[in-house]
Design a protein around this motif. Structure first.
Motif, PDB file in Angstrom:
ATOM      1  N   LEU A  94     -24.228  72.710  46.096  1.00 30.60           N
ATOM      2  CA  LEU A  94     -23.942  71.274  46.199  1.00 30.60           C
ATOM      3  C   LEU A  94     -23.964  70.816  47.656  1.00 30.60           C
ATOM      4  O   LEU A  94     -24.456  69.721  47.965  1.00 30.60           O
ATOM      5  N   ALA A  95     -23.448  71.645  48.546  1.00 29.67           N
ATOM      6  CA  ALA A  95     -23.441  71.290  49.969  1.00 29.67           C
ATOM      7  C   ALA A  95     -24.854  71.201  50.522  1.00 29.67           C
ATOM      8  O   ALA A  95     -25.168  70.299  51.314  1.00 29.67           O
ATOM      9  N   ASN A  96     -25.726  72.118  50.118  1.00 29.75           N
ATOM     10  CA  ASN A  96     -27.120  72.057  50.568  1.00 29.75           C
ATOM     11  C   ASN A  96     -27.823  70.819  50.042  1.00 29.75           C
ATOM     12  O   ASN A  96     -28.687  70.240  50.712  1.00 29.75           O
ATOM     13  N   MET A  97     -27.473  70.391  48.853  1.00 28.32           N
ATOM     14  CA  MET A  97     -28.106  69.229  48.234  1.00 28.32           C
ATOM     15  C   MET A  97     -27.615  67.912  48.815  1.00 28.32           C
ATOM     16  O   MET A  97     -28.354  66.912  48.829  1.00 28.32           O
ATOM     17  N   ALA A  98     -26.366  67.876  49.295  1.00 27.62           N
ATOM     18  CA  ALA A  98     -25.675  66.619  49.603  1.00 27.62           C
ATOM     19  C   ALA A  98     -26.441  65.663  50.518  1.00 27.62           C
ATOM     20  O   ALA A  98     -26.572  64.467  50.196  1.00 27.62           O
ATOM     21  N   PRO A  99     -26.972  66.081  51.670  1.00 27.63           N
ATOM     22  CA  PRO A  99     -27.632  65.118  52.562  1.00 27.63           C
ATOM     23  C   PRO A  99     -28.888  64.491  51.971  1.00 27.63           C
ATOM     24  O   PRO A  99     -29.368  63.471  52.473  1.00 27.63           O
ATOM     25  N   HIS A 100     -29.415  65.102  50.898  1.00 27.55           N
ATOM     26  CA  HIS A 100     -30.685  64.650  50.330  1.00 27.55           C
ATOM     27  C   HIS A 100     -30.512  63.909  49.008  1.00 27.55           C
ATOM     28  O   HIS A 100     -31.499  63.571  48.351  1.00 27.55           O
ATOM     29  N   VAL A 101     -29.262  63.657  48.623  1.00 26.51           N
ATOM     30  CA  VAL A 101     -29.000  62.987  47.352  1.00 26.51           C
ATOM     31  C   VAL A 101     -29.623  61.594  47.360  1.00 26.51           C
ATOM     32  O   VAL A 101     -29.527  60.859  48.344  1.00 26.51           O
ATOM     33  N   LYS A 131     -36.367  62.762  42.309  1.00 24.64           N
ATOM     34  CA  LYS A 131     -37.475  61.872  41.951  1.00 24.64           C
ATOM     35  C   LYS A 131     -37.927  62.062  40.509  1.00 24.64           C
ATOM     36  O   LYS A 131     -38.670  61.245  39.976  1.00 24.64           O
ATOM     37  N   LEU A 132     -37.480  63.147  39.884  1.00 24.74           N
ATOM     38  CA  LEU A 132     -37.924  63.463  38.532  1.00 24.74           C
ATOM     39  C   LEU A 132     -36.885  62.974  37.529  1.00 24.74           C
ATOM     40  O   LEU A 132     -35.750  63.442  37.503  1.00 24.74           O
ATOM     41  N   LEU A 133     -37.266  61.977  36.721  1.00 28.54           N
ATOM     42  CA  LEU A 133     -36.357  61.393  35.738  1.00 28.54           C
ATOM     43  C   LEU A 133     -36.510  62.080  34.389  1.00 28.54           C
ATOM     44  O   LEU A 133     -37.621  62.355  33.932  1.00 28.54           O
ATOM     45  N   LEU A 134     -35.378  62.334  33.763  1.00 30.86           N
ATOM     46  CA  LEU A 134     -35.355  62.963  32.446  1.00 30.86           C
ATOM     47  C   LEU A 134     -35.038  61.894  31.401  1.00 30.86           C
ATOM     48  O   LEU A 134     -33.978  61.257  31.470  1.00 30.86           O
ATOM     49  N   PRO A 135     -35.924  61.664  30.434  1.00 32.24           N
ATOM     50  CA  PRO A 135     -35.653  60.633  29.413  1.00 32.24           C
ATOM     51  C   PRO A 135     -34.354  60.892  28.662  1.00 32.24           C
ATOM     52  O   PRO A 135     -33.613  59.965  28.342  1.00 32.24           O
ATOM     53  N   VAL A 153     -43.376  77.342  43.998  1.00 29.81           N
ATOM     54  CA  VAL A 153     -42.374  76.622  43.205  1.00 29.81           C
ATOM     55  C   VAL A 153     -42.084  75.265  43.829  1.00 29.81           C
ATOM     56  O   VAL A 153     -41.979  74.245  43.128  1.00 29.81           O
ATOM     57  N   PHE A 154     -41.978  75.222  45.142  1.00 29.47           N
ATOM     58  CA  PHE A 154     -41.610  73.981  45.817  1.00 29.47           C
ATOM     59  C   PHE A 154     -42.689  72.900  45.697  1.00 29.47           C
ATOM     60  O   PHE A 154     -42.374  71.709  45.784  1.00 29.47           O
ATOM     61  N   VAL A 155     -43.932  73.275  45.519  1.00 29.82           N
ATOM     62  CA  VAL A 155     -44.993  72.257  45.427  1.00 29.82           C
ATOM     63  C   VAL A 155     -45.244  71.830  43.990  1.00 29.82           C
ATOM     64  O   VAL A 155     -46.018  70.897  43.759  1.00 29.82           O
ATOM     65  N   ARG A 156     -44.610  72.484  43.023  1.00 28.17           N
ATOM     66  CA  ARG A 156     -44.770  72.053  41.635  1.00 28.17           C
ATOM     67  C   ARG A 156     -44.055  70.725  41.429  1.00 28.17           C
ATOM     68  O   ARG A 156     -42.955  70.498  41.917  1.00 28.17           O
ATOM     69  N   LEU A 192     -33.040  78.077  46.010  1.00 24.40           N
ATOM     70  CA  LEU A 192     -33.900  76.891  45.928  1.00 24.40           C
ATOM     71  C   LEU A 192     -33.344  75.747  46.765  1.00 24.40           C
ATOM     72  O   LEU A 192     -34.100  75.010  47.415  1.00 24.40           O
ATOM     73  N   SER A 193     -32.028  75.596  46.771  1.00 28.32           N
ATOM     74  CA  SER A 193     -31.417  74.467  47.484  1.00 28.32           C
ATOM     75  C   SER A 193     -31.486  74.608  48.998  1.00 28.32           C
ATOM     76  O   SER A 193     -31.153  73.669  49.722  1.00 28.32           O
ATOM     77  N   GLN A 194     -31.932  75.762  49.482  1.00 28.79           N
ATOM     78  CA  GLN A 194     -32.076  75.947  50.924  1.00 28.79           C
ATOM     79  C   GLN A 194     -33.267  75.179  51.478  1.00 28.79           C
ATOM     80  O   GLN A 194     -33.399  75.035  52.691  1.00 28.79           O
ATOM     81  N   ASP A 195     -34.115  74.654  50.589  1.00 29.99           N
ATOM     82  CA  ASP A 195     -35.309  73.922  51.014  1.00 29.99           C
ATOM     83  C   ASP A 195     -35.089  72.422  50.836  1.00 29.99           C
ATOM     84  O   ASP A 195     -34.759  71.948  49.745  1.00 29.99           O
ATOM     85  N   SER A 196     -35.295  71.662  51.899  1.00 32.28           N
ATOM     86  CA  SER A 196     -35.048  70.216  51.852  1.00 32.28           C
ATOM     87  C   SER A 196     -36.018  69.501  50.919  1.00 32.28           C
ATOM     88  O   SER A 196     -35.652  68.510  50.270  1.00 32.28           O
ATOM     89  N   SER A 197     -37.272  69.976  50.834  1.00 29.25           N
ATOM     90  CA  SER A 197     -38.236  69.326  49.945  1.00 29.25           C
ATOM     91  C   SER A 197     -37.830  69.489  48.482  1.00 29.25           C
ATOM     92  O   SER A 197     -38.026  68.576  47.668  1.00 29.25           O
ATOM     93  N   PHE A 198     -37.263  70.633  48.157  1.00 24.28           N
ATOM     94  CA  PHE A 198     -36.754  70.832  46.798  1.00 24.28           C
ATOM     95  C   PHE A 198     -35.635  69.849  46.507  1.00 24.28           C
ATOM     96  O   PHE A 198     -35.617  69.197  45.451  1.00 24.28           O
ATOM     97  N   ASN A 199     -34.701  69.718  47.440  1.00 21.85           N
ATOM     98  CA  ASN A 199     -33.564  68.808  47.238  1.00 21.85           C
ATOM     99  C   ASN A 199     -34.017  67.361  47.095  1.00 21.85           C
ATOM    100  O   ASN A 199     -33.384  66.587  46.373  1.00 21.85           O
TER     101      ASN A 199
END
Length: 694
Positions: free
Chosen positions: A485-492, A434-438, A384-387, A422-429
């Motif tokens: 949200l806390a797991n995501m925060a440093p990677h925003v 990087k993925l933009l939604l039109p 999942v993380f490499v998709r 999922l948010s436990q992985d930094s690459s996911f965050n």
């Protein structure tokens, strides 16, 4: 088993023959398992039907006489033999017998399970009487339940789903759900005394059989096969048999020796949405029941001073292990590290599985499968993380959370746990920003154009917290949202303006709630002096809720700190939102519980406010002008004076007795989606609607 006379195909003669054969099945006379009457019974044409009242009367008669005739065990043996025949020579005759055997067995077995009076289901009499010669292929040390489950699981794992075999596969899955439904008669926490003859037999199969079953059930889920009445490979004889099935749709009477009524509706609408496959749905339900089953066994003698929980444990579930060990079929079959997985090994096309999950996440059973995979299977989680198209999974999850008021609380919990894992992985965050939604067409409050997937995830999680505060008030839901949200925060990265505003709005909402609770608690102080008005909330309850919201407010302030400490130059919109609503933080600046978390926020405010003061702008300040000043000065920001905090890191772990949640939940899904009905008065696994309303 030998040959058997064919049943007459004439209308009245067929009915008379069926009446006699069903009467023989449920009657007092015991027929040997080798009698030709069994073959005749299984060849009853599919056009014969009985009313529901007569089916019920037949069940009562069968229940009265089975202890003497042992006909339930015998029809189950013939079910096993009919599946062997299908594998050896799949044709109209073998298909007819297998479908009839599966449905007759399901009908009566369900009645016996619902009405069993003995805890270990010994009143099913699943053995051949000692006075009767045992079949050659049924050894003395093999139970009928084990023999039948072995043949069924072998058929599921080894037989391909085709137009000719579809009905057999479908009815076998229905039979599996019935056979496994003994769980409905037990409490939510498995105990050593529980007996489930069929599911325990399924657990005691060989590794190769278990691997093939898990592979086939997941393959059915991925490919979503559905029946068609035309096309290559669909023989005229099979088509005629299907027409025999459909002839009975117009009847209002319940069907007996044939497919259930809901199957007809499905067959009639076979040309509808191809993603709707009852075979795929029931394959997944059977898999979930098998994977989450826990067999409790005693490992020692209990004593008066030793609790019973200390002398029992759960046996290893081989189906759970098979799902956990599943590998991507595209990867090299050789384990590079030389570590062979313990237990059955299943190889699946992860790409197809990923896409199927993304298509079906509106279904609660698919949510449970995704949870089982990402929590238990590190191989699939890494995939999942490499998709690069994480929106395939995340968009249906976020849309469901957006419509939380129309979903069950269990489904919302599972989705939030999935996001937390999922948010436990930094690459996911990092990837989701990087993925933009039109566009996000299902978001109705405002137009969202070119929003990153990460920003949308922040928006939906905050929206969920706000909804929970006003409607549900579930602490567990709050905790999971804020942990993610806390797991995501440093990677925003480049958080959108709306997402940034939502974050500050959450600080404001939690701050107001905290202030209100403080005022209420202060009112309780007056109550001790006799000045509190009647009807005020309990002091202990207010204190407990105040502590909860104190923690929540601190977590949100820590989330904001993490963004400002580790990702400020990449997030000018967050800086703008903080500056625009800086009055939100003022009540807590000198508060002993929050002041340390406000220091960094005011350091940022001082830096950017001073830069704003030195700029000479022609005309009035506009949003764009302020934002441009922030973007320009982000390049000169080096974090001087910022107090460093350890990054918050939340991980998900299953609770000690998670089976108390999963087993009842899965069976509620089975009863609500598979078409299987069960007497609610006989259910002990969970509280039924009738009991809840009493």
């Amino acid at each position: 088993m030998g040959g058997a006379p064919s049943t007459s195909q004439g209308g009245s003669q067929s009915r008379e023959s069926a009446e006699f054969l069903i009467g023989a099945l449920v009657g007092e006379k015991s027929y040997p398992v080798t009698s030709s009457i069994w073959q005749s019974l299984l060849e009853v044409p599919l056009t014969v039907q009985w009313s529901q009242d007569r089916v019920h009367s037949a069940c009562l008669a069968f229940g009265k006489n089975n202890h003497q005739t042992r006909h339930l065990a015998k029809i189950l043996l013939h079910l096993a033999w009919s599946l062997r025949e299908c594998q050896a020579n799949l044709n109209t005759s073998s298909t007819l017998k297998a479908v009839n055997a599966a449905y007759i067995s399901s009908t009566f077995l369900k009645h016996f399970i619902e009405n069993s009076k003995i805890h270990k289901f010994e009143d099913l009499y699943l053995e051949i009487d000692e006075s009767e010669m045992r079949p050659e292929d049924l050894s003395e040390d093999t139970s009928v339940s084990h023999f039948v489950m072995s043949e069924i699981l072998f058929f599921i794992g080894k037989s391909e789903v085709s137009p000719q075999s579809y009905m057999v596969h479908f009815e076998i899955l229905n039979f599996m759900l019935v056979a496994l439904s003994t769980q409905l008669r037990s409490g939510p926490l498995p105990e050593p005394g529980d007996a489930h003859p069929f599911i325990d037999a399924a657990m005691n199969q060989g590794s190769a059989v278990i691997s093939s079953v898990v592979h086939k059930l997941l393959t059915n889920y991925i490919t979503r096969p559905h029946i068609s009445f035309s096309g290559p490979g669909f023989s005229t004889s099979i088509r005629e048999m299907q027409r025999g099935v459909l002839q009975r749709i117009s009847s209002a009477a319940a069907n007996f020796v044939l497919l259930p009524y809901y199957t007809f509706n499905y067959l009639l609408n076979a040309s509808a949405d191809g993603s709707k496959s009852l075979l795929a749905q029931n394959s997944l339900l059977v898999l979930l029941v098998l994977v989450h089953y826990r067999q409790c066994t005693v490992v020692g003698e209990s004593s008066e001073n030793l609790p019973s929980n200390d002398v029992s444990h759960y046996s290893i579930n081989p189906y759970c292990k098979a799902v956990e060990n599943a590998r991507d079929v595209e990867l090299d079959r050789v384990d590079i590290e030389g570590n062979a997985p313990a237990g059955p090994l299943v190889r699946l096309p992860f790409a197809s599985l990923f896409d199927a999950l993304g298509t079906c996440l509106s279904e609660e059973s698919s949510v449970l499968l995704l949870y089982s995979l990402i929590y238990g299977n590190s191989n699939f989680l890494e995939y999942v993380f490499v998709r690069t198209d994480l929106d395939t999974l995340l968009m249906p999850i976020l849309e469901t959370l957006y419509n939380a008021s129309r979903r069950t609380s269990n489904q919302i919990y599972m989705l939030l746990i999935i996001l937390l894992v999922l948010s436990q992985d930094s690459s996911f965050n990092a990837s989701i920003h990087k993925l933009l939604l039109p566009s996000v067409p299902w978001y109705r409050e405002r137009l969202l154009h070119n929003t990153s997937l990460g920003s949308l995830m922040v928006i939906i999680l905050i929206r969920t917290v706000k909804y929970n505060m006003s409607k549900v008030r579930d602490v567990y839901l709050h905790t999971n949202c804020l942990a993610t949200l806390a797991n995501m925060a440093p990677h925003v990265h480049r958080l959108s303006g709306f997402a940034s505003q939502s974050l500050i709005s959450l600080v404001d909402k939690l701050g107001r709630k905290y202030t209100k609770l403080v005022e209420i608690k202060q009112g309780k102080v007056l109550e001790s002096e006799g000045e509190q008005m009647e009807g005020a909330p309990n002091h202990d309850d207010v204190s407990a809720e105040l502590q909860i919201y104190t923690d929540f407010l601190r977590i949100v302030l820590e989330i904001l700190n993490a963004i400002l400490i580790y990702a400020l130059p990449r997030n000018p919109e967050v800086v703008y939102a903080v500056m625009h609503r800086q009055e939100v933080f003022q009540p807590f600046r000198n508060h002993s519980r929050f002041n340390e978390l406000l220091e960094n926020i005011y350091t940022v405010l001082d830096f950017f406010n001073s830069r704003m003061d030195t700029r000479l702008i022609e005309g009035e300040w506009s949003v764009d002008k302020v934002l441009q000043v922030i973007i320009t000065n982000c390049r000169f920001w080096h974090g001087e004076g910022m107090k460093m905090f350890n990054q918050l890191k939340f991980t998900y772990e299953q609770e000690g007795h998670h089976e108390e949640f999963f087993i009842p939940y899965i069976w509620q899904l089975v009863l609500s989606t598979s078409g299987l009905t069960f007497n609610p008065n006989a259910i002990k696994l969970f509280v039924t609607d009738g009991e809840a309303n009493q």
